[in-house]
Write an enzyme that holds these catalytic residues in place. Sequence first.
Site, PDB file in Angstrom:
ATOM      1  N   CYS A 267       0.864  -1.180   0.000  1.00 26.52           N
ATOM      2  CA  CYS A 267       0.000   0.000   0.000  1.00 26.52           C
ATOM      3  C   CYS A 267       0.898   1.226   0.000  1.00 26.52           C
ATOM      4  CB  CYS A 267      -0.891  -0.013   1.239  1.00 26.52           C
ATOM      5  SG  CYS A 267      -1.850   1.506   1.477  1.00 26.52           S
TER       6      CYS A 267
ATOM      7  N   CYS B 247      -0.863   3.911  -6.418  1.00 27.43           N
ATOM      8  CA  CYS B 247      -1.715   3.236  -5.444  1.00 27.43           C
ATOM      9  C   CYS B 247      -1.905   1.825  -5.967  1.00 27.43           C
ATOM     10  CB  CYS B 247      -3.063   3.942  -5.291  1.00 27.43           C
ATOM     11  SG  CYS B 247      -4.279   3.002  -4.315  1.00 27.43           S
ATOM     12  N   THR B 248      -1.694   0.825  -5.108  1.00 29.13           N
ATOM     13  CA  THR B 248      -1.741  -0.562  -5.592  1.00 29.13           C
ATOM     14  C   THR B 248      -3.133  -0.985  -6.049  1.00 29.13           C
ATOM     15  OG1 THR B 248      -1.953  -1.329  -3.282  1.00 29.13           O
ATOM     16  CG2 THR B 248       0.258  -1.340  -4.272  1.00 29.13           C
ATOM     17  N   HIS B 249      -4.157  -0.240  -5.678  1.00 28.24           N
ATOM     18  CA  HIS B 249      -5.496  -0.538  -6.190  1.00 28.24           C
ATOM     19  C   HIS B 249      -5.605  -0.253  -7.694  1.00 28.24           C
ATOM     20  CE1 HIS B 249      -6.773  -0.684  -1.993  1.00 28.24           C
ATOM     21  NE2 HIS B 249      -7.986  -1.052  -2.374  1.00 28.24           N
TER      22      HIS B 249
END
Length: 274
Positions: free
Chosen positions: A75, A185-187
């Site tokens: 994250c 952002c890893t999303h």
Amino acid sequence: MSGSGLKVGVIDSGAGGLTILNSIHTKHPYLDLLYLADDAFAPYGNKSVLQLQDRLVKIGHFFENEKVSAIVVACNTATVVAIDALRASTSLPIIGVEPAVKPAFRLSKQRNVAVLATPVTANSARLNDLIALWKSDSRVCVMSSDTLAYDIDAWPESEPKIQHTIQQLTHEMSEKKIDTLVLACTHYPLVRHLFVQALGAGCDIIEPSEGVTAQLIRRLQEVYPTRMCELQNTSTLKQGSIEIASSLGVLNMPRLLSWVLNKHAVCGQRHVAI
């Protein structure tokens, strides 16, 4: 969890860190992986620094009790504001996720780079330090979204809202002639295809999963050289397993599992209280 005997904990506020988990498992399937979706505390992007530091220390204690060999903070937001607090609280190797600005500045042909992050990451000293260190003569546009990461956790019901948000963001990028986009952002890589559709082939999109995976392996080799040598050099590699845990409950498991590439490796799902 059974498998290789070398277990790595991976933490994110929701589904985003599964982009990192998928990369680790694809390249190094002999590792056991325990993924914690801290969705009860989501979104991280609107929490204070002190809240995130306290939360990450508690999660570190959880992973210690689970006997992991290393922790990946998958994250960007938690990395930039809370990873030092986590490192101070444990002796385990800690690997964070930093915005991939260095390769973006090297790749950009037109010297027009956008960095898309959560508000906490976008305003962090760490991101601004990285940009100042590597930007050279590049023009940099730092952008943020209050909602995109949280909406991705609600996929697929939230897809129309996500598409609208991405259309607004990419319209601004196109106006500024951005040719390289950093997904900080890893999303966001979970919906990379929507960015590709909106920006076209003329814009390169950079995300950090390969770099994080490589750093994890370097740290495991440094701290556990004998075990890693055994795992990597055996003629028949043992298949590691994946376990998915959630701080919110098991009702969200189908949504989380939908992002896991190798579902056959998933050996368990459970709720944990942090």
